[in-house]
Write a protein that holds these residues in place. Sequence first.
Motif, PDB file in Angstrom:
ATOM      1  N   ARG A 131       0.973  -1.243   0.112  1.00 26.54           N
ATOM      2  CA  ARG A 131       0.075   0.052  -0.067  1.00 26.54           C
ATOM      3  C   ARG A 131       0.932   1.404   0.167  1.00 26.54           C
ATOM      4  N   LEU A 132       1.931   1.034   0.788  1.00 27.89           N
ATOM      5  CA  LEU A 132       2.983   2.204   0.772  1.00 27.89           C
ATOM      6  C   LEU A 132       3.591   2.791  -0.514  1.00 27.89           C
ATOM      7  N   PHE A 133       3.732   1.645  -1.316  1.00 28.76           N
ATOM      8  CA  PHE A 133       4.365   1.571  -2.631  1.00 28.76           C
ATOM      9  C   PHE A 133       3.347   2.441  -3.622  1.00 28.76           C
ATOM     10  N   ARG A 134       2.057   1.809  -3.422  1.00 26.24           N
ATOM     11  CA  ARG A 134       1.070   2.337  -4.390  1.00 26.24           C
ATOM     12  C   ARG A 134       0.835   4.045  -4.048  1.00 26.24           C
ATOM     13  N   ALA A 135       0.675   4.051  -2.703  1.00 25.53           N
ATOM     14  CA  ALA A 135       0.593   5.574  -2.446  1.00 25.53           C
ATOM     15  C   ALA A 135       1.649   6.299  -2.904  1.00 25.53           C
ATOM     16  N   ARG A 136       2.901   5.965  -2.892  1.00 22.72           N
ATOM     17  CA  ARG A 136       3.870   6.630  -3.469  1.00 22.72           C
ATOM     18  C   ARG A 136       3.841   6.752  -5.190  1.00 22.72           C
ATOM     19  N   ARG A 137       3.292   5.848  -5.606  1.00 20.75           N
ATOM     20  CA  ARG A 137       3.147   5.802  -7.152  1.00 20.75           C
ATOM     21  C   ARG A 137       1.932   6.691  -7.726  1.00 20.75           C
ATOM     22  N   THR A 138       1.119   6.608  -6.694  1.00 22.13           N
ATOM     23  CA  THR A 138      -0.191   7.577  -6.951  1.00 22.13           C
ATOM     24  C   THR A 138       0.172   9.087  -6.917  1.00 22.13           C
ATOM     25  N   MET A 139       1.088   9.381  -5.832  1.00 22.65           N
ATOM     26  CA  MET A 139       1.582  10.444  -5.580  1.00 22.65           C
ATOM     27  C   MET A 139       2.439  10.815  -6.791  1.00 22.65           C
ATOM     28  N   ALA A 140       3.165  10.153  -7.150  1.00 26.91           N
ATOM     29  CA  ALA A 140       4.249  10.304  -8.384  1.00 26.91           C
ATOM     30  C   ALA A 140       3.507  10.792  -9.404  1.00 26.91           C
ATOM     31  N   ARG A 141       2.439  10.016  -9.894  1.00 26.04           N
ATOM     32  CA  ARG A 141       1.547  10.293 -11.014  1.00 26.04           C
ATOM     33  C   ARG A 141       0.999  11.865 -10.974  1.00 26.04           C
ATOM     34  N   HIS A 142       0.559  12.042  -9.808  1.00 27.48           N
ATOM     35  CA  HIS A 142       0.035  13.437  -9.456  1.00 27.48           C
ATOM     36  C   HIS A 142       1.043  14.647  -9.761  1.00 27.48           C
ATOM     37  N   LEU A 143       2.250  14.249  -9.312  1.00 29.01           N
ATOM     38  CA  LEU A 143       3.480  15.178  -9.325  1.00 29.01           C
ATOM     39  C   LEU A 143       3.597  15.164 -10.630  1.00 29.01           C
ATOM     40  N   ASN A 144       3.757  14.288 -11.594  1.00 28.67           N
ATOM     41  CA  ASN A 144       3.908  14.186 -12.940  1.00 28.67           C
ATOM     42  C   ASN A 144       2.761  15.266 -13.682  1.00 28.67           C
ATOM     43  N   GLN A 145       1.613  14.942 -13.326  1.00 30.35           N
ATOM     44  CA  GLN A 145       0.338  15.632 -13.993  1.00 30.35           C
ATOM     45  C   GLN A 145       0.522  17.175 -13.724  1.00 30.35           C
ATOM     46  N   GLU A 146       0.848  17.640 -12.461  1.00 24.02           N
ATOM     47  CA  GLU A 146       1.112  18.994 -11.939  1.00 24.02           C
ATOM     48  C   GLU A 146       2.223  19.375 -12.751  1.00 24.02           C
ATOM     49  N   ALA A 147       3.250  18.785 -12.797  1.00 21.95           N
ATOM     50  CA  ALA A 147       4.653  19.360 -13.716  1.00 21.95           C
ATOM     51  C   ALA A 147       4.038  19.539 -15.128  1.00 21.95           C
ATOM     52  N   ALA A 148       3.115  18.740 -15.669  1.00 17.87           N
ATOM     53  CA  ALA A 148       2.581  18.841 -17.465  1.00 17.87           C
ATOM     54  C   ALA A 148       1.951  20.091 -17.352  1.00 17.87           C
ATOM     55  N   HIS A 149       1.002  20.331 -16.204  1.00 13.78           N
ATOM     56  CA  HIS A 149      -0.022  21.385 -16.333  1.00 13.78           C
ATOM     57  C   HIS A 149       0.791  22.870 -16.077  1.00 13.78           C
ATOM     58  N   ALA A 150       1.948  22.675 -15.226  1.00 14.38           N
ATOM     59  CA  ALA A 150       2.484  23.868 -15.167  1.00 14.38           C
ATOM     60  C   ALA A 150       3.391  24.091 -16.503  1.00 14.38           C
ATOM     61  N   GLU A 201       7.896   8.483 -14.652  1.00 12.16           N
ATOM     62  CA  GLU A 201       7.267   8.153 -13.455  1.00 12.16           C
ATOM     63  C   GLU A 201       8.591   7.749 -12.373  1.00 12.16           C
ATOM     64  N   TRP A 202       9.260   6.806 -12.751  1.00  7.79           N
ATOM     65  CA  TRP A 202      10.459   6.801 -11.840  1.00  7.79           C
ATOM     66  C   TRP A 202      11.098   7.933 -11.308  1.00  7.79           C
ATOM     67  N   GLU A 203      11.411   8.957 -12.034  1.00 10.09           N
ATOM     68  CA  GLU A 203      11.856  10.254 -11.624  1.00 10.09           C
ATOM     69  C   GLU A 203      10.967  10.773 -10.537  1.00 10.09           C
ATOM     70  N   ALA A 204       9.651  10.888 -10.673  1.00  8.44           N
ATOM     71  CA  ALA A 204       8.566  11.485 -10.051  1.00  8.44           C
ATOM     72  C   ALA A 204       8.720  10.782  -8.877  1.00  8.44           C
ATOM     73  N   LEU A 205       8.715   9.193  -8.799  1.00 10.03           N
ATOM     74  CA  LEU A 205       8.720   8.437  -7.488  1.00 10.03           C
ATOM     75  C   LEU A 205       9.874   8.863  -6.707  1.00 10.03           C
ATOM     76  N   THR A 206      10.805   9.194  -7.437  1.00  9.13           N
ATOM     77  CA  THR A 206      11.959   9.609  -6.514  1.00  9.13           C
ATOM     78  C   THR A 206      11.886  11.066  -5.938  1.00  9.13           C
ATOM     79  N   SER A 207      11.374  11.768  -6.847  1.00 10.84           N
ATOM     80  CA  SER A 207      11.126  12.971  -6.096  1.00 10.84           C
ATOM     81  C   SER A 207       9.873  13.139  -4.929  1.00 10.84           C
ATOM     82  N   VAL A 208       8.989  12.182  -5.173  1.00  9.87           N
ATOM     83  CA  VAL A 208       7.803  11.928  -3.948  1.00  9.87           C
ATOM     84  C   VAL A 208       8.694  11.670  -2.793  1.00  9.87           C
TER      85      VAL A 208
END
Lengths: 193, 184
Positions: free
Chosen positions: A174-193, B47-54
């Motif tokens: 669950r922790l890994f999936r949570a991190r992955r979810t957050m990473a995807r949102h971080l990517n989306q935010e970066a793409a929007h920015a 995605e891997w880079e974002a994961l590292t950032s997170v």
Amino acid sequence: MKSQIEWDAQHQEWIRLAQQGNTEAITQLVSTYQQSVFNVCYRMLGERAEAEDAAQETLIKAITKLHTFNPERPFRPWVLRIASNECIDRIRRRRPSVSLDALGENGAWEWQPGKSPLPEVELLRREREAQVRSLLQHLSPLDRLLVSLFYWEGLSYAEIATVTNLTIPAIKSRLFRARRTMARHLNQEAAHA
Amino acid sequence: MLDELKIPWDEAQSEAWWERAAAGLLSPAETRIWQAYLASCDPCRREWEALTSVERILRTAPAPPRVADDFTQATLARWQQSAARATVSRWIGILFLTLIIVVELAWLGHTAFSARHLLDVLFAGRQVWWEALTLMWSSFLVSWQALLPVALTIALLAFLWYMPNGLLVTAGLLFWTRHRAGTR
């Protein structure tokens, strides 16, 4: 400075006395765990006022139910479990709202003299805080709790398992999936920015 | 490159690999495979880079604010208030239940007319119990007190306890009716 063994013995004594209704021991337990409980509530609820209220409610429930606590088990996971239940209940009951805690009259955060040494430092801290809050809001209450316990409360997987009733492999997954979810949102935010 | 290393695509993109890579559990050989996989897949690398950032953001997140100086005292004061409220509620509950029991016993005494007869009534007099319970039930229905659900439950349980014959007859009648309907 007290050794860990002395501290543990002292702590056990507080719990024993608190279970008998000793107010001084109860005060000691509250002051020892209040920050930890508040931290978890703050991460889960994202608002200082509500987190303080939830933390107080948690500690009151813990005092009231202290007779059910087994002193041979660790106290911190027990009290954090009560905190997590309290916060999850509040999130479920919550209606969508906007936090006005950090906003000034025109809707922007305003620096107030005397509250922070440097406005730049405070601004940076607030930006990082906002980023963390924004990432956490994409997670379910349970995942938010797991992230909070793992990263900021420094609990071991076994202790997290005690708090959440999950198995250790489930927590890791669950922790890994949570991190992955957050990473995807971080990517989306970066793409929007 | 993945083909050269003979790595199945499905395996490299599986969650298990991602989890092990994130936890730093890959062997040197597996790390090379992992890097080759990331080099061959742009979205995966991002995605891997974002994961590292997170991971970095979470590890370096600022600590939550400290609780107010009077937090402990405020918590204890709130606890004492809630404990006092709980005590009052408990006593009110006990008072109401006692009142119900006293009223019922008084009613039974009144119905039985004599103290000697009361014992017989308490242990054997189904008819008197039934009358008292029905009266209590209907009076609660009329007055609609806060403890109505409790009183109704007690009355219902007492009814079930003292009226087994009636229930048996009802159940028997139902069974017989259905059986007859089924055989037609």
